[in-house]
Design a protein around this motif. Structure first.
Motif, PDB file in Angstrom:
ATOM      1  N   LEU A  11       0.859  -1.191   0.000  1.00 44.36           N
ATOM      2  CA  LEU A  11       0.000   0.000   0.000  1.00 44.36           C
ATOM      3  C   LEU A  11       0.885   1.228   0.000  1.00 44.36           C
ATOM      4  O   LEU A  11       1.758   1.380   0.867  1.00 44.36           O
ATOM      5  N   ARG A  12       0.684   2.108  -0.975  1.00 42.99           N
ATOM      6  CA  ARG A  12       1.487   3.324  -1.086  1.00 42.99           C
ATOM      7  C   ARG A  12       0.566   4.533  -1.229  1.00 42.99           C
ATOM      8  O   ARG A  12      -0.296   4.550  -2.103  1.00 42.99           O
ATOM      9  N   ASP A  79      -0.679   4.174  -4.841  1.00 47.02           N
ATOM     10  CA  ASP A  79      -1.977   3.515  -4.959  1.00 47.02           C
ATOM     11  C   ASP A  79      -3.109   4.525  -4.758  1.00 47.02           C
ATOM     12  O   ASP A  79      -4.199   4.369  -5.320  1.00 47.02           O
ATOM     13  N   TYR A  80      -2.838   5.542  -3.943  1.00 48.33           N
ATOM     14  CA  TYR A  80      -3.812   6.596  -3.656  1.00 48.33           C
ATOM     15  C   TYR A  80      -3.068   7.918  -3.514  1.00 48.33           C
ATOM     16  O   TYR A  80      -1.927   7.954  -3.040  1.00 48.33           O
ATOM     17  N   LYS A 110      -5.464   7.155 -10.461  1.00 47.85           N
ATOM     18  CA  LYS A 110      -5.246   6.988  -9.032  1.00 47.85           C
ATOM     19  C   LYS A 110      -6.453   7.502  -8.234  1.00 47.85           C
ATOM     20  O   LYS A 110      -6.882   8.644  -8.430  1.00 47.85           O
ATOM     21  N   HIS A 184      -5.405  -3.868   1.427  1.00 47.56           N
ATOM     22  CA  HIS A 184      -4.160  -4.122   0.706  1.00 47.56           C
ATOM     23  C   HIS A 184      -3.183  -5.041   1.448  1.00 47.56           C
ATOM     24  O   HIS A 184      -2.419  -5.761   0.814  1.00 47.56           O
TER      25      HIS A 184
END
Length: 339
Positions: A11-12, A79-80, A110, A184
């Motif tokens: 998760l990023r 990821d977000y 995104k 995630h």
């Protein structure tokens, strides 16, 4: 400049922090990620990764200044992309770089996260069209006024609509982070954060915001709506009618007349109803004694609170709590039997 080199994180998140940001919303979100990312609370970005982005030192609404890790980075590596707004939400414009970056992130596919009033910034960039926004009850009226074509709600702590995730902020931001961690990195990682933060449990998106004036949202009189907001902000230390009127720069007589015309009751009576509703919410969401809840809701003692509670709910606070807990246990039992 790249934020992540090893590719291990599941998760990023890239987090844009804006001037006057609300510290609670940002710290809760980041801490949940940090405590899930590593073991023992050491904070190494193993399972989760995050970058605080900005355009130099940024001052929180509480006065604390933070230095961003980086200027805004290529959104394709996240990821977000989240944006944390603050007390500047009444401004009707924003820097071109912010609008451009949010549009770049959207074009890269995104999902955008609005933390606290960061949803205002996403909307200003023209990126909330056709979507519903979850906002804090305290800024609901301002959001609706600025963005009348966007459907807004303030009855939950966050709303995950896929490519847009909007969060009321405050402590709800850590629940949103836990929601993403579970998705995630797995439920155990989310529970690891919960344990470290000494929380009882992760709250679901639909967990209600502590606000009690739904019927006032349809009121057209701006003064009455502002008065109701002021009442909600002062539930634990209620103001006299004269104090409310003074803050609204109107006479007590005018305020009473307009209040009755809009809501069919006096300001004092409505104020009291809000405080009783707040007490009912506390009964269901805490284990505090009725006497402590009565004082916190602005009543002189438990007897006064109980009398007003009986008028509104036709039962005592203690019975209300017992029935509510019984119903909750019954729902949980049914859910477990169907699982």
């Amino acid at each position: 400049m790249a934020a992540f080199k090893d590719g291990r994180q599941k998760l990023r998140v890239g987090l844009l922090v804006l001037d006057n940001f609300t510290l609670n919303a940002v710290s809760g979100f980041v801490e949940a990620l940090r405590l899930a990312a590593d073991t023992g609370g050491r904070g190494r970005q193993l399972e989760c990764g995050w970058v605080i982005m900005g355009r130099g030192p940024t001052r929180a609404s509480c006065g604390m200044t933070v230095t961003a890790d980086s200027l805004p980075l290529d959104p394709s590596q996240f990821d977000y992309v989240a944006v944390a707004g603050g007390n500047d939400y009444r401004q009707r414009s924003q820097p071109a770089w912010l609008t451009n970056y949010l549009r770049e992130a959207d074009a890269a596919g995104k999902p955008l996260i609005g933390l606290c009033t960061g949803t205002f910034n996403i909307a200003r960039a023209g990126l909330m069209g056709g979507r519903m926004a979850c906002v804090h009850w305290n800024v609901y009226d301002e959001f609706v006024e600025q963005f009348p074509t966007i459907s807004a709600i303030s009855d939950r702590i966050f709303l995950d609509a896929g490519d847009r995730i909007t969060c009321a902020g405050s402590t709800g931001s850590q629940d949103l982070a836990l929601h993403l961690i579970a998705r995630h990195c797995g439920q155990e990682r989310a529970q690891q954060s919960v344990r470290h933060m000494v929380m009882n449990a992760k709250r679901e998106a639909s967990f209600p915001q502590a606000q009690f004036s739904e019927e006032a949202k349809g009121v057209r009189d701006d003064i009455v709506r502002k008065c109701v907001t002021l009442m909600e902000q002062t539930l634990t230390a209620p103001l006299p009618l004269e104090g409310l009127a003074a803050k609204l720069e109107i006479s007590s007589r005018q305020l009473s007349r307009r209040f009755k015309a809009s809501l069919g009751q006096t300001p004092s009576r409505y104020y009291r109803v809000l405080r009783v509703r707040y007490g009912a919410w506390r009964l269901m969401h805490s284990t505090d004694l009725v006497a402590a809840i009565a004082l916190d809701a602005g009543f002189v003692d438990a007897s006064h609170f109980q009398r007003e509670f009986m008028k509104l709910y036709k039962t005592s606070p203690s019975k209300y709590r017992r029935l509510g807990v019984t119903d909750k246990d019954r729902r949980l039992s049914k859910a477990h039997s169907q699982a």
